[in-house]
Design an enzyme around this catalytic site. Sequence first.
Site, mmCIF file in Angstrom:
data_model
loop_
_atom_site.group_PDB
_atom_site.id
_atom_site.type_symbol
_atom_site.label_atom_id
_atom_site.label_comp_id
_atom_site.label_asym_id
_atom_site.label_seq_id
_atom_site.Cartn_x
_atom_site.Cartn_y
_atom_site.Cartn_z
ATOM 1 C CG ASN A 1 -1.858 1.323 1.382
ATOM 2 O OD1 ASN A 1 -1.784 1.950 0.794
ATOM 3 N ND2 ASN A 1 -2.145 1.366 2.416
ATOM 4 C CD1 TRP A 2 3.873 1.190 -2.900
ATOM 5 C CD2 TRP A 2 4.478 2.472 -4.394
ATOM 6 N NE1 TRP A 2 4.927 0.971 -3.490
ATOM 7 C CE2 TRP A 2 4.780 1.704 -4.630
ATOM 8 C CE3 TRP A 2 3.836 3.707 -5.363
ATOM 9 C CZ2 TRP A 2 5.757 1.596 -5.652
ATOM 10 C CZ3 TRP A 2 5.035 3.014 -6.592
ATOM 11 C CH2 TRP A 2 5.845 2.006 -6.866
ATOM 12 C CE LYS A 3 0.130 3.073 4.959
ATOM 13 N NZ LYS A 3 -0.182 3.584 6.311
ATOM 14 C CG HIS B 1 -5.603 2.063 5.087
ATOM 15 N ND1 HIS B 1 -5.550 3.108 6.101
ATOM 16 C CD2 HIS B 1 -5.091 0.780 4.949
ATOM 17 C CE1 HIS B 1 -3.781 2.729 6.665
ATOM 18 N NE2 HIS B 1 -4.088 1.375 5.898
ATOM 19 C CD GLU C 1 -2.997 5.554 6.971
ATOM 20 O OE1 GLU C 1 -3.126 5.413 5.389
ATOM 21 O OE2 GLU C 1 -2.374 4.424 7.728
ATOM 22 C CD GLU D 1 -3.660 -2.619 7.509
ATOM 23 O OE1 GLU D 1 -2.502 -3.367 6.956
ATOM 24 O OE2 GLU D 1 -4.480 -1.906 6.893
ATOM 25 N N GLY E 1 2.825 2.460 11.049
ATOM 26 C CA GLY E 1 3.760 3.051 10.365
ATOM 27 C C GLY E 1 4.215 3.367 11.806
ATOM 28 C CB SER F 1 5.446 -1.845 12.122
ATOM 29 O OG SER F 1 5.372 -0.114 11.965
ATOM 30 N N GLY G 1 3.115 -1.796 4.278
ATOM 31 C CA GLY G 1 3.376 0.365 3.784
ATOM 32 C C GLY G 1 4.115 0.789 3.941
ATOM 33 N N GLY G 2 4.893 1.739 4.878
ATOM 34 C CA GLY G 2 5.921 1.780 4.480
ATOM 35 C C GLY G 2 7.172 0.499 3.791
#
Length: 248
Positions: A9-11, A95, A97, A165, A171, A210, A231-232
């Site tokens: 997930n590049w967000k 998600h 977010e 999640e 993150g 994470s 993610g990251g």
Amino acid sequence: MVRPLIAGNWKMNGLGRDLAEARAVAASLAETPAESRVAICPPATLLARMAEALSGSSVLLGGQDCHAEPSGAFTGDISAEMLADAGARLVIVGHSERRAGHGETDAMVAAKAAAAVRAGLQPIVCVGESRAQRDAGQTLEVIRRQVAGSIPPGMAEGGFALAYEPIWAIGAGATPTPDEIAAGAAALRQSLIDCAGAAGRTAPILYGGSVKPDNAAQILKLPEIGGALVGGASLKAADFLAIIRAQA
Ligand code: PEP
């Protein structure tokens, strides 16, 4: 056996130059195929160029969200049909977010998941508890309730995935203990069976929050965990590939 899924997930990250990272992932998997299915969910601005970059590769294209309606006066939104038209095969819905920053409820998430299925996409439905809910000992109750409200009726086998999640882990560089992840996944499996029957028995449960090259192997081998939402660490090919290769 259902193949695990590792989704990146590049967000709201990624410019044209970052497509090189996706190309590097695709090239590595062309040389040595992965055990799992692999997907990259770029921001909407990169969907078309990412589709081109991944064309002919085993890496699937995914969206990060979709609207519940197929088209209409919804400025700034993207429908599941549009994602499919752009070459996507999957879409993340619910998600945390989106739930927190855009007020998305379980009912809205269920409508988005149903829209994804209607458009021929596999939704990755996200659930997870907040730090306060965890501290209050409410984790399992919260995620069971989210599943019951976020998975639409009539899901077919192979039609969707669930991502567990914990919000506080996203993150944050912190993860639940392996026992906590396993307990969450076991509760989620039962909830999935309760609300989706046979489809809930086989839907992959991804862990997200994470996931890094150094913890991926331990997380991915936990019972009921069928992949990861990353993610990251999905932004750099080397890190994402290390996670993909950690799937035994
Ligand atoms: C995510 O946003 O879905 C996620 C899991 O992020 P990170 O891996 O950066 O914690």
